[in-house]
Design an enzyme around this catalytic site. Sequence first.
Site, PDB file in Angstrom:
ATOM      1  N   ASP A  20      -4.268  -8.767  -6.201  1.00 44.28           N
ATOM      2  CA  ASP A  20      -4.473 -10.010  -5.469  1.00 44.28           C
ATOM      3  C   ASP A  20      -4.642 -11.199  -6.413  1.00 44.28           C
ATOM      4  O   ASP A  20      -4.211 -12.299  -6.101  1.00 44.28           O
ATOM      5  CB  ASP A  20      -5.683  -9.912  -4.527  1.00 44.28           C
ATOM      6  CG  ASP A  20      -5.273  -9.316  -3.182  1.00 44.28           C
ATOM      7  OD1 ASP A  20      -4.083  -9.407  -2.836  1.00 44.28           O
ATOM      8  OD2 ASP A  20      -6.139  -8.761  -2.481  1.00 44.28           O
TER       9      ASP A  20
ATOM     10  N   GLU B  41     -10.725 -11.735  -7.678  1.00 38.01           N
ATOM     11  CA  GLU B  41      -9.311 -11.704  -7.290  1.00 38.01           C
ATOM     12  C   GLU B  41      -8.841 -13.031  -6.726  1.00 38.01           C
ATOM     13  O   GLU B  41      -7.680 -13.192  -6.379  1.00 38.01           O
ATOM     14  CB  GLU B  41      -9.055 -10.570  -6.282  1.00 38.01           C
ATOM     15  CG  GLU B  41      -9.989 -10.586  -5.069  1.00 38.01           C
ATOM     16  CD  GLU B  41      -9.839  -9.373  -4.150  1.00 38.01           C
ATOM     17  OE1 GLU B  41      -8.834  -8.669  -4.261  1.00 38.01           O
ATOM     18  OE2 GLU B  41     -10.733  -9.142  -3.326  1.00 38.01           O
TER      19      GLU B  41
ATOM     20  N   CYS C  15      -9.704  -2.893 -11.376  1.00 41.72           N
ATOM     21  CA  CYS C  15      -9.258  -1.812 -10.505  1.00 41.72           C
ATOM     22  C   CYS C  15      -7.865  -2.070  -9.962  1.00 41.72           C
ATOM     23  O   CYS C  15      -7.398  -1.377  -9.086  1.00 41.72           O
ATOM     24  CB  CYS C  15     -10.252  -1.595  -9.368  1.00 41.72           C
ATOM     25  SG  CYS C  15     -10.530  -3.066  -8.377  1.00 41.72           S
TER      26      CYS C  15
ATOM     27  N   HIS D 293       0.802  -1.215   0.000  1.00 38.64           N
ATOM     28  CA  HIS D 293       0.000   0.000   0.000  1.00 38.64           C
ATOM     29  C   HIS D 293       0.832   1.261   0.000  1.00 38.64           C
ATOM     30  O   HIS D 293       0.402   2.297  -0.462  1.00 38.64           O
ATOM     31  CB  HIS D 293      -1.055  -0.065   1.096  1.00 38.64           C
ATOM     32  CG  HIS D 293      -2.092  -1.063   0.701  1.00 38.64           C
ATOM     33  ND1 HIS D 293      -1.931  -2.409   0.950  1.00 38.64           N
ATOM     34  CD2 HIS D 293      -3.207  -0.938  -0.028  1.00 38.64           C
ATOM     35  CE1 HIS D 293      -2.953  -3.045   0.407  1.00 38.64           C
ATOM     36  NE2 HIS D 293      -3.741  -2.174  -0.187  1.00 38.64           N
TER      37      HIS D 293
END
Lengths: 57, 581
Positions: free
Chosen positions: B461, B437, B508, B195
């Site tokens: 993921d 995912e 996304c 992140h």
Amino acid sequence: MSKDGDDSVDINPKSILGLMALGLEKGAEVTITANGPDAEKAVTELAMLIESGFGEL
Amino acid sequence: MTELIFQGIPASEGIQIGRAYHYDLKPLESAVVIETISEAQVDLELERLQRSKDSVARTLDEISERNQHRFEEKQMAIIKGHKGLLEDPSFMGEMVKLIPKKFISSEKAVQTVVEKYVRLFQGMEKEYLRERAQDIQDVGNRLLEDLLGKVRCGLEEIEAGTILIAHDLTPSDTIQIDPDRVLAFITKIGGKTSHTAILARSMGLPALVGIGKVLDQVCNGDVLIVDGKAGICIIHPEAATITEYEEKRRLALEHNKQLEAFQHVKAETTDGVQFEIATNIGSMEESMASLESGAEGVGLFRTEFMYMNAEQMPTEEDQYLIYKEIVSMWNPNPVIIRTLDIGGDKELPYLSLDKEENPFLGYRAIRIGLHQPEVLFTQLRAILRASAHGKVKIMFPMISSLEEWRLAKSFVTQTAKEFDQQGIAYDRSIPLGIMAEIPSVVQLADLFAKEVDFFSIGTNDLVQYTLAVDRMNEKVAYLYDHFHPAVLRSIKTIIDAAHRHGKWVGMCGGMAGDVLAVPVLVGLGLDEWSMEGVAIKRIKAGITRVDQTRCIDLIEQIWSLSTTEEVRKYLEIFLADNKVN
């Protein structure tokens, strides 16, 4: 003040750092020692404070 | 000094030349010059210690005052805690006692006491207490630096033109970075989709991650070159190298300028096929910043950052106000709100999650929401209320089975029923979708496609789970690639299944913002592409230069390629032929 079963750390209970350093988990037992003229009173009051859950229980 | 080049993992594009600054808190082990003192010096040492204590307290006051407008409660609490430590009888008190008892200098006394408590706290079982070691070290360092007359920089008081080096930056560290002063950053651990890396891209700062310990030999103030695209860092660059990179940087900025012409165009191929381009956001600030990015909606609103920045679980009202404002500002464009995706590498201090052996395979995302229904219900109520103010879609993360999807959907149905009874307004046709995912969703894509309103492919993921590569582990980072043929086939499976059932598919994950993926995704007919704001112009430029029929032919060729490298080479040639850069 020290944690029962582990007297390697002996702290001044006036210190938050010290209290945290004992690493006490819920239900842990401690031994309080004091000396001087007010020793007995100090130990009694501190014991009551701990047993009352520091007013949070 | 000889010029040295180090390879890290490219996390965020861009070239910067600046001065190194280590953000990590390290024990100042080599700092103590004089250790023992004579009896006559005791008073002097005590006075020095007292002076330094006062000075550190003042510095802390200044930090909180200067940052009043940007610090939140949490950051203020840290500073307050550090001040409390200065007043603690076990901390300063022990130092004051040590000096006359052992005839040692203030520096030695600070070091001795800090070391004692740091060791004690580091050995503790509770993570909360273990982390306090860092605070003790931090205050100790401030005292030592003051005693030694050193000037210190914290994250909030960094000089302009800095390249930040850290072991790792937590998302909350990254949020504190002032982009006016920090040019780029490098972390020793972490992967491309950690992140920290995602935030770096959204802030438009070049970043390298997972570079390892090599940068320990760099001193604060050394000149560094960071090339975020190539993933390299050059230390002690020669004059010629600096000139070369200044030129590269100029060209990159120029290229960026050319791309700006594409910011607000429609993403339409040369043969007239249009795609929807959306953006990923994590906060109100990002939402406002990306309104003008050329995005036609929000393809992913990561709600977890709202939770991570809060002191306690945000209430329905807190959440509603944020959702409502974001949904209204994008109206009539859609906002896809993803329900809480916590766990994995994202933690919440007030939702005590146990340390897990395999957090990415553990108790995270929708699994938490379904086991602690009050958390998910609160969020769904807030989202449904916000749906009365614009176009909202709900997306569930980490769905691995139809049971989970149906259960999550039933939460929405139940909330809607309550709203009907209570007369609360909401969008009755709110679309519900899932993140694609997990490989089990790929396998069952045709069954899911019958029930969901849409899919959004979370490539970060999906790659991690399909290839069994921990995306936080730099040692296996070379295996992590969304052009792996198995990943491409998974994406095809999902898109084809959805289209057969008349459903749309979005993406996304990082792949949607990778220009090299444009021909593949155009060829497969991905309906909606959601990416960080900075990638939009480049992807739009890419789409406007290709022809879908040719991309479909290209895709047919790609299925015969067996390795990631072959796929990449093939795509690079295709893009060069189509003048996409």
